[in-house]
Design an enzyme around this catalytic site. Sequence first.
Site, mmCIF file in Angstrom:
data_model
loop_
_atom_site.group_PDB
_atom_site.id
_atom_site.type_symbol
_atom_site.label_atom_id
_atom_site.label_comp_id
_atom_site.label_asym_id
_atom_site.label_seq_id
_atom_site.Cartn_x
_atom_site.Cartn_y
_atom_site.Cartn_z
ATOM 1 N N PHE A 298 0.853 -1.190 0.000
ATOM 2 C CA PHE A 298 0.000 0.000 0.000
ATOM 3 C C PHE A 298 0.887 1.237 0.000
ATOM 4 C CE2 PHE A 298 -4.413 -1.353 0.826
ATOM 5 C CZ PHE A 298 -4.188 -2.720 0.899
ATOM 6 N N VAL A 300 -0.163 4.985 0.050
ATOM 7 C CA VAL A 300 -1.269 5.941 0.068
ATOM 8 C C VAL A 300 -0.763 7.278 0.584
ATOM 9 C CG1 VAL A 300 -3.514 6.436 1.125
ATOM 10 C CG2 VAL A 300 -2.932 4.101 0.442
ATOM 11 N N TYR A 303 3.125 8.536 1.454
ATOM 12 C CA TYR A 303 3.981 7.352 1.468
ATOM 13 C C TYR A 303 4.392 6.968 0.049
ATOM 14 C CZ TYR A 303 3.170 6.196 6.412
ATOM 15 O OH TYR A 303 3.137 6.201 7.786
ATOM 16 N N ASP A 392 4.882 -3.676 4.220
ATOM 17 C CA ASP A 392 4.857 -2.223 4.400
ATOM 18 C C ASP A 392 5.712 -1.598 3.303
ATOM 19 O OD1 ASP A 392 3.437 -2.408 6.747
ATOM 20 O OD2 ASP A 392 4.865 -1.228 7.927
ATOM 21 N N VAL A 393 5.372 -0.386 2.923
ATOM 22 C CA VAL A 393 6.160 0.252 1.863
ATOM 23 C C VAL A 393 7.386 0.973 2.431
ATOM 24 C CG1 VAL A 393 4.943 2.493 1.865
ATOM 25 C CG2 VAL A 393 5.921 1.589 -0.263
ATOM 26 N N GLU A 484 -1.884 -5.021 13.373
ATOM 27 C CA GLU A 484 -0.872 -5.974 13.830
ATOM 28 C C GLU A 484 -1.383 -6.796 15.016
ATOM 29 O OE1 GLU A 484 3.523 -5.223 13.200
ATOM 30 O OE2 GLU A 484 3.232 -4.596 15.268
HETATM 31 C C1 UD2 Z 1 7.202 -2.528 10.631
HETATM 32 C C2 UD2 Z 1 5.913 -2.756 11.308
HETATM 33 O O1 UD2 Z 1 5.819 -3.337 12.371
HETATM 34 N N1 UD2 Z 1 4.854 -2.263 10.683
HETATM 35 C C3 UD2 Z 1 3.557 -2.233 11.316
HETATM 36 C C4 UD2 Z 1 3.523 -0.993 12.183
HETATM 37 O O2 UD2 Z 1 3.621 0.056 11.280
HETATM 38 P P1 UD2 Z 1 4.508 1.290 11.121
HETATM 39 O O3 UD2 Z 1 4.665 1.981 12.412
HETATM 40 O O4 UD2 Z 1 5.694 0.933 10.341
HETATM 41 O O5 UD2 Z 1 3.352 2.021 10.259
HETATM 42 P P2 UD2 Z 1 3.400 2.594 8.820
HETATM 43 O O6 UD2 Z 1 3.334 4.062 8.921
HETATM 44 O O7 UD2 Z 1 4.492 1.986 8.050
HETATM 45 O O8 UD2 Z 1 1.983 2.085 8.238
HETATM 46 C C5 UD2 Z 1 1.828 0.806 7.717
HETATM 47 C C6 UD2 Z 1 1.769 0.803 6.182
HETATM 48 O O9 UD2 Z 1 0.505 1.316 5.745
HETATM 49 C C7 UD2 Z 1 0.689 2.035 4.521
HETATM 50 N N2 UD2 Z 1 0.336 3.441 4.739
HETATM 51 C C8 UD2 Z 1 0.102 3.905 5.984
HETATM 52 C C9 UD2 Z 1 -0.299 5.224 6.176
HETATM 53 C C10 UD2 Z 1 -0.441 6.063 5.077
HETATM 54 O O10 UD2 Z 1 -0.788 7.249 5.189
HETATM 55 N N3 UD2 Z 1 -0.182 5.566 3.837
HETATM 56 C C11 UD2 Z 1 0.217 4.281 3.637
HETATM 57 O O11 UD2 Z 1 0.450 3.876 2.509
HETATM 58 C C12 UD2 Z 1 2.151 1.873 4.123
HETATM 59 O O12 UD2 Z 1 2.286 0.739 3.300
HETATM 60 C C13 UD2 Z 1 2.804 1.658 5.479
HETATM 61 O O13 UD2 Z 1 4.064 1.049 5.326
HETATM 62 O O14 UD2 Z 1 2.249 -0.891 12.808
HETATM 63 C C14 UD2 Z 1 1.186 -0.751 11.887
HETATM 64 C C15 UD2 Z 1 -0.088 -0.636 12.695
HETATM 65 O O15 UD2 Z 1 0.132 0.041 13.853
HETATM 66 C C16 UD2 Z 1 1.122 -1.914 10.909
HETATM 67 O O16 UD2 Z 1 0.708 -3.043 11.569
HETATM 68 C C17 UD2 Z 1 2.472 -2.119 10.266
HETATM 69 O O17 UD2 Z 1 2.467 -3.249 9.441
HETATM 70 MN MN MN Z 2 5.971 0.545 8.348
#
Ligand code: UD2
Ligand code: MN
Length: 532
Positions: A298, A300, A303, A392-393, A484
Site C-alpha cells: 500500500f 497511500v 507514502y 509495508d512500503v 498488527e
Molecule cells: C514494521 C511494522 O511493524 N509495521 C507495522 C507498524 O507500522 P509502522 O509503524 O511501520 O506504520 P506505517 O506508517 O508503516 O503504516 C503501515 C503501512 O501502511 C501504509 N500506509 C500507511 C499510512 C499512510 O498514510 N499511507 C500508507 O500507505 C504503508 O504501506 C505503510 O508502510 O504498525 C502498523 C499498525 O500500527 C502496521 O501493523 C504495520 O504493518
Molecule cells: Mn511501516
Amino acid sequence: MAGEEVLAPPRWLSGALLSVGGAERGYTVRAPNLSWVTSKGSRGTEEAAGGLGRAAPPRLPACLPWEPSGGALGTSKGRRAGVTTAEVKKAAFGLGSHASLPLELAGSGQAGRPTVARAARRVHTGPPLSLTGGQRRAQTEFVLMCVVEKGTKSPERGYGGFAGLTDTAKLPERATSTTTTPASTASSAHSVPCPSPTVSSGLEENLLIQFALGLLGLLLHGLPVVRHLGVLTPMGLCPLARMPLLRDNFTGPLHPWARPEVLTCTCWGAPIIWDGTFDPDVAQQEAVQNLTIGLTVFAVGRYLQKYLAHFLETAEQHFMVGRRVVYYVFTEGPAAVPRVRLGPDRRLREEREERVARWRRWQNVSMVRMRTLHAALGGRLGREARFLRSVDVDQHFSGTFGSEALAESVAQLLLWHYRWRRRLLPFERDARSAAALDPSEGDFCYQAAVFGGSVAALRQLTVYCARGLRRDRARGLEARWHDESHLNKSFWLQKPAKLLSPEFCWSSDVGRRAEIRRQLLWAPKEYALPRG
Ligand SMILES: CC(=O)N[C@H]1[C@@H](OP(=O)(O)OP(=O)(O)OC[C@H]2O[C@@H](n3ccc(=O)[nH]c3=O)[C@H](O)[C@@H]2O)O[C@H](CO)[C@H](O)[C@@H]1O
Ligand SMILES: [Mn+2]
C-alpha cells in the site's frame, strides 16, 4: 545504539537466564520421568515407538513432523473413515505440511493394531480443540505428545502406530468430549501454547538479574542499550535438531542445527528460517516452478512519493529473483506510481484504492489494508497469484528474499521482541477487543509489515482480521497495534506454517547484532512528513 555490535551471551549466562525467554517455549529444559508410551498402551521400546532413534529416548520433548505427503493419514482407511489429511491438519491447529499434535494419543487404537483412521477421527473430533483442564495442565508441565507414524513405508499401507513422550508421573486426563469443533470457529480457548517449563524456580531470580542488568545498562550507556538486553535471553533450542529434519516444499532440506544460538523451529513443527538453515540455491531449485508470486504493497498519500520507488527498485534486485512476480500497488493515485524498470516475467499492477484515501489517520490506512486485501484476493489478484506477500512500503530490500520465504502461511518475527518472554509481549490486553490475548496466550510476536501465504490462507487471515477490526470499531475500540494486534491473534489461532527470523525484516534503529546476518531493512522512521 545504532551500529553497535551485540554478541550472543556467554554460555554460562545463557544458563543463568534460561527460563527468562525462549526456554518457556519448551525447548531447553529437561523434562523428568519421560518414557515412551506406545500405541498399545505399554511402556515402549524405541522400536515399538516407531524407530524414533537409536539412542536412548531423548529427554527433551520431541515432535516429529508428519510426512509432507500426508503419509499415514492419507490412507485408504483414513479416507474410508471420511477424514482427510487436510481436515486433520486443520483440526490440529490449521497447519500446513508439518504438524505435531500435543495430544494424548497413546493407546487410542484397538488392542494390538491401532488404525490411522481411528486416530485421525480422534484428532478430528476431540482434542486439541476441546482440551480438558487436565490436559492443559499436563501440557504446561512438558507433556508434549506427538503423533508419530509407524509402518508407513508406503503411504498406501494404512496402519499407523502412535507414540508419544509423556510424563508418566502425571498422565493427562483423557478428553471426554467428542463433539466436533470446526477449526474455523476455533477460539483462543482452543489454541494451545507451546509448553512452559516445569523448572520455573529460577524465573524470578532471572528476571531480577535482567532488571539489574537493565539498570546498569541505563546508568552506563543511556536508554538505547536496554533494547539490546533481549540478546541475553536465550531463545531455546529446536527439539527437531536431533530428529529427522523438517522438509518444506519450497526450501529444500533445512538445517535447524546450523544456528544453535537461535530458535530454529516452533513447538508445532514450523521452521523458523534463519540464514544458514537453508541453502538458497537448493531452495531456488526445489521451489515449485512457474508459480506466480504476488507482492502487495500500500502506498497511500505521501507514502507513495517518499517510499515506493526505492522499495520497488530494491525488490527488483532481491525479491524472488528469477521467478514470476507481480507487484500490486494499492494507491489512490496510480498516475504517480514511479516507472521502475522491471525484469522479464515481472509486472506491476496499480490497484486503484479510493477507500483508503478517505482515511486521514495513518492508523486507519494501515488497518483498512486487511479488508482491502481480502476483497482483492477474491478477485483478479487471487486468481493470478498463487502465493502472496504483503509488506509495508516504508522499507527496502537489502538482501536476497527468495523461495525460502514461501509457505502455506508465513509470519514474520517482530525484531524488537523475538527473544522476549511470552508474558511481556505487547499483545492486545483489553479483553473487550477482538484482538485480545490472555497473558498465557500467544506464541511469538509477529509483525504486520511482512506476512504471506497461499491465496486461501491469506483469505482466511485477512477476513479474520478485518472482522475483528470492524467489531472493535463498532464498539469504539482500537487495538494497541491496530491491524498488527489482530494479525497476532489470528496467527495464534491458526499457527503459521513457517516463521521468518528477524533477519527478514530488520531496522537499523536496533543496530547491528551478530545473529542478524541478512536483512530487509525498514526505512528510517521519519514519519513527520508522510504522516503529517
Ligand atoms: C514494521 C511494522 O511493524 N509495521 C507495522 C507498524 O507500522 P509502522 O509503524 O511501520 O506504520 P506505517 O506508517 O508503516 O503504516 C503501515 C503501512 O501502511 C501504509 N500506509 C500507511 C499510512 C499512510 O498514510 N499511507 C500508507 O500507505 C504503508 O504501506 C505503510 O508502510 O504498525 C502498523 C499498525 O500500527 C502496521 O501493523 C504495520 O504493518
Ligand atoms: Mn511501516
